[in-house]
Write an enzyme that holds these catalytic residues in place. Structure first.
Site, PDB file in Angstrom:
ATOM      1  N   LEU A  34      -5.781 -26.052  25.211  1.00 52.79           N
ATOM      2  CA  LEU A  34      -5.877 -27.513  25.142  1.00 52.79           C
ATOM      3  C   LEU A  34      -4.993 -28.113  24.049  1.00 52.79           C
ATOM      4  O   LEU A  34      -4.659 -27.472  23.068  1.00 52.79           O
ATOM      5  CB  LEU A  34      -7.335 -27.924  24.947  1.00 52.79           C
ATOM      6  CG  LEU A  34      -8.205 -27.660  26.182  1.00 52.79           C
ATOM      7  CD1 LEU A  34      -9.685 -27.866  25.876  1.00 52.79           C
ATOM      8  CD2 LEU A  34      -7.786 -28.554  27.342  1.00 52.79           C
ATOM      9  N   GLU A  53       4.860 -28.723  13.049  1.00 52.07           N
ATOM     10  CA  GLU A  53       5.489 -27.585  13.718  1.00 52.07           C
ATOM     11  C   GLU A  53       5.013 -27.420  15.150  1.00 52.07           C
ATOM     12  O   GLU A  53       5.768 -26.958  16.014  1.00 52.07           O
ATOM     13  CB  GLU A  53       5.242 -26.295  12.918  1.00 52.07           C
ATOM     14  CG  GLU A  53       5.890 -26.279  11.535  1.00 52.07           C
ATOM     15  CD  GLU A  53       5.093 -27.036  10.473  1.00 52.07           C
ATOM     16  OE1 GLU A  53       3.950 -27.453  10.773  1.00 52.07           O
ATOM     17  OE2 GLU A  53       5.609 -27.212   9.363  1.00 52.07           O
ATOM     18  N   PHE A  55       6.270 -20.886   8.563  1.00 56.23           N
ATOM     19  CA  PHE A  55       5.593 -22.027   9.171  1.00 56.23           C
ATOM     20  C   PHE A  55       5.682 -22.020  10.694  1.00 56.23           C
ATOM     21  O   PHE A  55       5.006 -22.817  11.359  1.00 56.23           O
ATOM     22  CB  PHE A  55       6.129 -23.335   8.587  1.00 56.23           C
ATOM     23  CG  PHE A  55       6.006 -23.392   7.087  1.00 56.23           C
ATOM     24  CD1 PHE A  55       4.926 -22.788   6.449  1.00 56.23           C
ATOM     25  CD2 PHE A  55       6.962 -24.003   6.298  1.00 56.23           C
ATOM     26  CE1 PHE A  55       4.799 -22.800   5.055  1.00 56.23           C
ATOM     27  CE2 PHE A  55       6.848 -24.033   4.909  1.00 56.23           C
ATOM     28  CZ  PHE A  55       5.765 -23.429   4.292  1.00 56.23           C
ATOM     29  N   HIS A  83      13.952 -18.192   5.173  1.00 58.79           N
ATOM     30  CA  HIS A  83      13.120 -17.837   4.016  1.00 58.79           C
ATOM     31  C   HIS A  83      12.181 -16.680   4.337  1.00 58.79           C
ATOM     32  O   HIS A  83      10.979 -16.708   4.062  1.00 58.79           O
ATOM     33  CB  HIS A  83      12.339 -19.062   3.528  1.00 58.79           C
ATOM     34  CG  HIS A  83      13.214 -20.117   2.933  1.00 58.79           C
ATOM     35  ND1 HIS A  83      14.116 -20.848   3.689  1.00 58.79           N
ATOM     36  CD2 HIS A  83      13.370 -20.552   1.661  1.00 58.79           C
ATOM     37  CE1 HIS A  83      14.768 -21.683   2.899  1.00 58.79           C
ATOM     38  NE2 HIS A  83      14.353 -21.520   1.667  1.00 58.79           N
TER      39      HIS A  83
END
Lengths: 611, 611
Positions: free
Chosen positions: A117, A356, A381, A405
Site C-alpha cells: 500500500l 526517497e 538512504f 558514500h
C-alpha cells in the site's frame, strides 16, 4: 438507458464480477472492490481516455489501483472495457492466469505492480511528471487509493511533491470505506479531515458520496477542470456495498463471500455490459529532447578522482548522448554529483527533495513512459525506499539506482551515513545488477551500460578519491572484472571492490615482500559476478580472500562463495568485511578498525597460509 | 543578567561552540546548528526537565535531535548543561571520541542515533507512547526537526499517529531555516503552510520567530499548556544565524566556516556559561503491569499449526509472564496473530495502522524506556521500514521483529505479499538475529527467547500450516538446529528452514527409495547458524544442499556457505532457492514452480551425485 442508469448497472456488474471471480478463486478482496465500483463505473464511462485495444499508445490515460487488493474490481473493469473475456476473468489467481492476486504488468495495460500500500499514488506522480515535463502530452493519471493507505507516509510525500510540481494531470480517488483489515481507520468517515490535509498540502479536494453516480460525475468534471494543482476526490463509500451480509461490516476483509449466489442475486444477477471507453484524441507525439552526441569522459592513469564525481560526469555525457535519459536526486545532488546533469540538462532533472520513497516511485513512473531514469542519493538512504525497489522488480521496471558514500571509508560523518547493507539488499532483488567500480574510468563505462540494462541496476560510488588504475580504453562491462596482478605462482587470490581494491593491491605488495604471491582481482561487477575469472582463481590458488567495505552478509564475499561453492573441489574462502559497528574517524582509521585495510589483509592471508 | 539576556548569551555560546568543534574536526554542520541555537537555549533554560547527571532517571524528559546533522549544537548543549567538558567537545568526530558525526547513544543521555532524516519524530512518538500509556509518568518528549525532513513521509506518519493517540507530552520544534543542502525547501519560509498541515493532522501548531527568545518562551509555554494533542512549534530561523559570511546563504551547508576566528569574534567570543537544567521533580516510578505467570503453549506431535498462529499464542503467553513485553502491529494483527495479545492485553498493544516506518520507530522509542517490544506485519512489508531497522542497530536498540507470510508458499496473493528478501535484509543488520522455525513448538520457544535477546531479532513465520515435528520438550534455542535424520552413510545433507523442512524430509524419503541416504537438518536459526552441526554435515557428507523459500541471495544458503567456506576442505554446496519471479497459484504449485519442493530437491541431489 440514461447515462446514470447505465452507470449504476455497470457498477452492479463490477460488483457481481468481483464477487464471482473471488468466489471462483476461493480468495481475494471482493468487499474492498465493491465499495469502489460506482467510482470506477463513472470513470470508465466518460472520463478515462484509454484505448484498451492499444495499451501502448503513448497518448493513453493511466489508471493505477494503488489499493491493489481491489484486483477483483480491476479485472472486472478490464472485462467491462472489453480487454479480457468473462472466461479469463474467472481464471483469477490461478497459476496459468495473467490475473494475479494483485495486479502486475503481465496483464496490459497495467503499468505497475501494486499490493504494497501507498505506492500507487507516488508512482502516479512519476507518470504525471512524465506527462507534463517530458512527454508533454495531455494524458491524465487516475489513481484509486484506499483510505487505509492514507496512513502511509509515502502518500504524503506524493501529496507534497505533486502540488509542488503543479500536476493538474493527476487525480487521486480515495475510496473512504473507513474499514481496514481489522478495524476502522484512524480517520474513519471524516472526509473533511482528509480534505483539509489535502488542501494544506496544496491540492484541490472534493468530497463526494461515492455511491451517487451523478455526484461522482460532477466531482470528476471538477477534477478535470482544475488547473495548476492536482485534485483528490474523497469518496464516502461502504465496504461490501450492495450486499447486506457484508456491507459496512467488520470481519469481512479479504475473503470471498460466504454465499456468492445470494449476493449476486441481491445485486440483480450477472450482466455482460461492455463500456466504450473513450480513446485518446490528441494527435501529438511524445516530446523528444535534442541530443548533442557528447563523448564519455575519460581520465588519465594515476589521476585521483572520486567515483561519485565520475558518475556525475558520465551521467551528464550519457544524458547529452541520449534524450530519453533523465535524472532524479534526493536533495544531495552536490554529494552524488547528479548536480552536473541538473545544471546542464535542467529539463530532464527532477529534484525530489528528502523523500526517497517518492524519488524511487517517480523513477518507476517515468520508466512506465519509456524514459530512462537514474536516481541517486546516499547509498544508505536507498534503504528508505527498499519496499519500492522490491515492488519495482515485480513491476518489471528498468531502473538505475546510484548510491554514493558507501561504507566506512566515508569517514567522519559516522555510521548513519555509511551504506554497509546496500549490496546485500540490492543483490536480493529479483533480476538486479549490482556494480561497485573502484575508479573513474570503470565508473563511466558502467554508467553508460546501465542505460540499456533491464531490471533494477545499482551503482555504488565512493565519497573519497581513488587512483585511476583502469586505462580508459580497457574493456569494462557488466559481468566483468579486472585482474590487477596474476601469476602461475599465486598462493592466494584477493578479491576486492571499490575502496578495498587499493588496499588489496597494497596488501599484495606487503605479501610479496614477505615472499607470498597474491593475485588481485577487482570485482567491479558484483551481480552478475565474473564467475569465470573467480573460478579460475579458485582453481589456481585454492584460497580466496574477499575484502569489502560492507557488512559480511550479502555482499561481495557471498557473491564469490555462490560462484565457487559447487565446484568439484571448492576453494577455501575467507571473507574480510566490516564486523564492528563503525564510529566517526578518518577513512584510514576506520578501514584499519574494520580490518579491511592493507595490513589487515596481509595479516589475514599470513594467518590463513599458516605463516 | 535577566533571563532573556542570559538566554541570548547562552545561544551565542551554542553557536560559538558549534563553530569551534566543527572547525577543530574539519567537518560538520555548523550553519544548521546556528539556526536552532536560540530554540535550544530557551529549552535548556527553563523548559527541559532532564538530570544530565542521572541520564537513566526514568522521570527525565527526552530530547531528540531528529536533524542529527546539527550534532555540533547537540554537543554544545551537552557542554552548556555540564554533561561534557569543553575539552571533550573539541574531540568531535575523532575516532577516540564519544561525539560522533551524528549523535548515537554512546554519549548519554542520547536515546537513539539520528542522521537519517525523518526518524527522530516518529521515534519520539514511541517514547511519548511509553510515557502516556506504559510508564504513566509526566515526562515530555522534545524533538528538534529540520524543515528539509518535513518532506519525509515518516514525519507525517508520526503526525497522524501522535494526534490519534492524543500525545500532549510530545512537542516538535521545527527549525525552519528554509535552506536544504543545495536549495530552498519546497515550502520555504511559509510557516503557515506547515501550520495548516499540522492542524489538519490534529496538532496544536504555533509559529514563532526562532531568534526571539521571549517569543520562544511564550511558544514553549503554549506547548506545555496544551492538553489532549501534541504541539509543533514552527520557528522561522536563518541558517548560519549571527555570522554574515554564512547567514541565510546557499552553499554553506555541511562544512566548517572558512574563518572561524572571525565568526567567533562576530558572535562575541568564547563563553563558558553553564545552565542549570531543571531536574524532574515528580516522585512516581514507572508503572508496572501485573503478570499471571502463564506457561508457553505446546502442541502435540503431528498437529497441523501455522507458525504465525504459534507466534500469536506464544506472544500472549510471554506477555502474561512478563509485564514489560508489549506488542505492535501494522493493521494486520489477524494475519500475524498478534491479535491474540491485543485482545487479552489491550493496554500493552499498540495498533500502528498501515504505517510500518512509524511502527518500527515506535518500537525503538518504547525500548528506549526499557519496554520489550515485538512488532509484527507481513514480512514483505518490513522492507518498508528497512532504513529504520538499519538505524535501530546504530541506536543499539533491542527490537523483536516478526514477519509473517514468508515466501512463495503463501500462494494466491502473489509476489507483492511474499517476503523473498527479508532474510537477506535482516541478516545484513549489525548484530542481528534471524530465526525461521518450521513448526509451532519451535516457534514458541524462540518467541520466548527473543525477549532477552540483545539487538535486532527477527522471526519469520509461515502463512500455511505445517506439521508439528519437534517435541515440546526438546531443546530449541537461538543458534541451534534440529537434525531430522542422520546416519554414517549420508551422502548428502539437506539443510532447510520453514516450509522447506517438510519438502526436504519428503525429498529424503524419495532419495532413500532410490538408494541415496540424505541427512536432513532444520536450520531454524539462520543467524546465528548452528555452525557445529553444519560443519559436521560438511565433513561427513562433503555435499550440502540448502533449500529455502527466499531469493538465492543472502538467506540460508549464504549463511551455510559462510559457515563452511574456510574449512580446510570445504564441501560442495548447492543452493536451491526461488530463482524465478513468482506469480499467483497454490502453495504447492508455487513451490514446484520455484523448484524447491520435494521432487525438485531429489532431482537436484540426483544430478549432483551424477545419478
Amino acid at each position: 438507458m440514461a447515462d446514470s442508469d447505465f452507470r449504476r448497472e455497470l457498477a452492479q456488474q463490477l460488483r457481481v464480477d468481483s464477487i464471482r471471480c473471488s468466489a471462483k478463486a476461493g480468495s481475494g478482496h471482493p468487499t474492498s472492490s465493491m465499495s469502489a465500483a460506482d467510482l470506477l463505473a463513472v470513470l470508465l464511462d466518460g472520463h478515462l481516455r484509454l484505448d484498451y485495444q492499444a495499451p501502448d499508445d503513448p497518448r493513453n490515460d493511466h489508471l493505477i489501483f494503488s489499493k491493489g487488493h481491489a484486483s477483483p474490481l480491476y479485472y472486472s473493469v478490464l472485462k467491462a472495457a472489453g480487454a479480457i473475456t468473462d472466461e479469463e476473468l474467472l481464471t483469477f489467481r490461478r497459476l496459468d492466469s495473467r490475473l494475479e492476486g494483485h495486479p502486475t504488468p503481465r496483464i496490459p495495460p497495467t503499468d505497475v505492480a501494486t499490493g504494497s500500500l501507498g505506492q500507487g499514488l507516488p508512482i502516479g506522480v512519476g507518470i504525471a511528471l512524465a506527462g507534463s515535463k517530458l512527454d508533454r502530452l495531455p494524458y491524465r493519471v487516475w489513481v484509486l487509493c484506499g483510505d487505509s493507505e492514507m496512513a502511509e507516509g509515502s502518500i504524503w510525500e506524493a501529496f507534497e511533491h505533486a502540488a509542488h510540481a503543479g500536476l493538474d494531470n493527476l487525480i487521486a480517488i480515495v475510496d473512504v470505506n473507513r474499514l481496514g483489515q481489522t478495524r476502522e481507520t484512524m480517520t474513519g468517515w471524516h472526509l473533511e479531515r482528509y480534505a483539509e490535509r489535502a488542501r494544506a498540502f496544496g491540492w484541490h479536494a472534493i468530497t463526494v458520496d461515492g455511491h451517487d453516480v451523478d455526484a461522482i460525475e460532477e466531482a470528476y468534471q471538477g477534477a478535470e477542470a482544475t488547473t495548476g494543482k492536482p485534485t483528490v476526490v474523497l469518496a464516502k463509500t461502504r465496504k461490501g456495498r450492495g450486499v447486506k451480509a457484508v456491507e459496512d461490516l467488520p470481519g469481512k476483509h479479504g475473503k470471498p463471500l460466504d454465499d456468492p449466489e445470494a449476493a449476486i442475486a441481491e445485486l440483480g444477477g450477472v450482466r455482460n455490459l461492455t463500456v466504450r471507453v473513450t480513446r485518446p484524441e490528441v494527435r501529438a507525439k511524445p516530446y523528444a529532447f535534442a541530443v548533442t552526441g557528447a563523448e564519455l569522459p575519460t581520465w588519465a592513469l594515476g589521476e585521483q578522482v572520486a567515483t561519485r564525481q565520475a558518475y556525475g560526469d558520465a551521467l551528464l555525457a550519457v544524458g547529452e548522448q541520449r534524450g530519453e535519459v533523465v535524472a532524479l536526486d534526493g536533495e544531495v545532488s552536490n554529494s552524488t554529483h547528479s548536480d552536473l546533469f541538473a545544471k546542464q540538462l535542467p529539463d530532464r532533472y527532477f529534484e525530489m527533495f528528502i523523500a526517497e520513497q517518492q524519488m524511487i516511485a517517480a523513477a518507476v513512473g517515468l520508466q512506465v513512459r519509456d524514459w530512462v531514469p537514474y536516481a541517486s542519493t546516499f547509498a544508505a538512504f536507498l534503504s528508505r525506499a527498499y519496499d519500492f525497489v522490491r515492488m519495482a522488480a515485480i513491476s518489471r521496471a528498468d531502473l538505475r539506482l546510484v548510491g554514493s558514500h558507501a561504507g566506512v571509508s566515508i569517514g567522519e560523518d559516522g555510521p548513519s551515513q555509511m551504506a554497509l547493507e546496500d549490496m546485500a539488499a540490492l543483490r536480493a532483488v529479483h533480476g538486479s545488477t549490482v556494480l561497485h567500480p573502484s575508479d573513474a574510468n570503470q565508473t563511466a563505462q558502467l554508467v553508460a551500460q546501465m542505460a540499456d540494462r533491464k531490471g533494477i541496476s545499482y551503482l555504488r560510488t565512493l565519497r573519497g578519491k581513488t587512483v585511476v588504475r583502469t586505462p580508459s580504453t580497457e574493456d569494462v562491462h557488466i559481468g566483468g572484472s579486472r585482474v590487477l596482478r596474476s601469476s602461475d605462482a599465486d598462493e592466494v587470490a584477493l578479491l576486492a571492490c571499490g575502496i578495498t581494491v587499493g588496499e588489496a593491491e597494497a596488501a599484495a605488495d606487503l605479501l610479496a615482500s614477505q615472499g607470498t604471491t597474491a593475485r588481485v582481482i577487482d570485482c567491479y561487477s558484483i551481480k552478475p559476478l565474473d564467475e569465470d575469472t573467480v573460478r579460475a582463481a579458485a582453481r589456481d590458488t585454492g584460497l580466496l580472500v574477499t575484502v569489502e567495505d560492507h557488512w559480511p552478509e550479502g555482499g561481495l564475499g557471498d557473491a564469490v562463495l555462490a560462484a565457487v561453492s559447487d565446484l568439484a573441489q571448492p576453494p577455501r574462502v575467507h571473507k574480510l568485511a566490516v564486523r564492528i559497528m563503525p564510529t566517526s574517524g578518518t577513512p584510514a582509521e576506520l578501514l584499519a578498525a574494520a580490518e579491511i585495510d592493507a595490513p589487515a589483509i596481509a595479516k589475514a592471508v599470513g594467518s590463513l597460509l599458516g605463516r
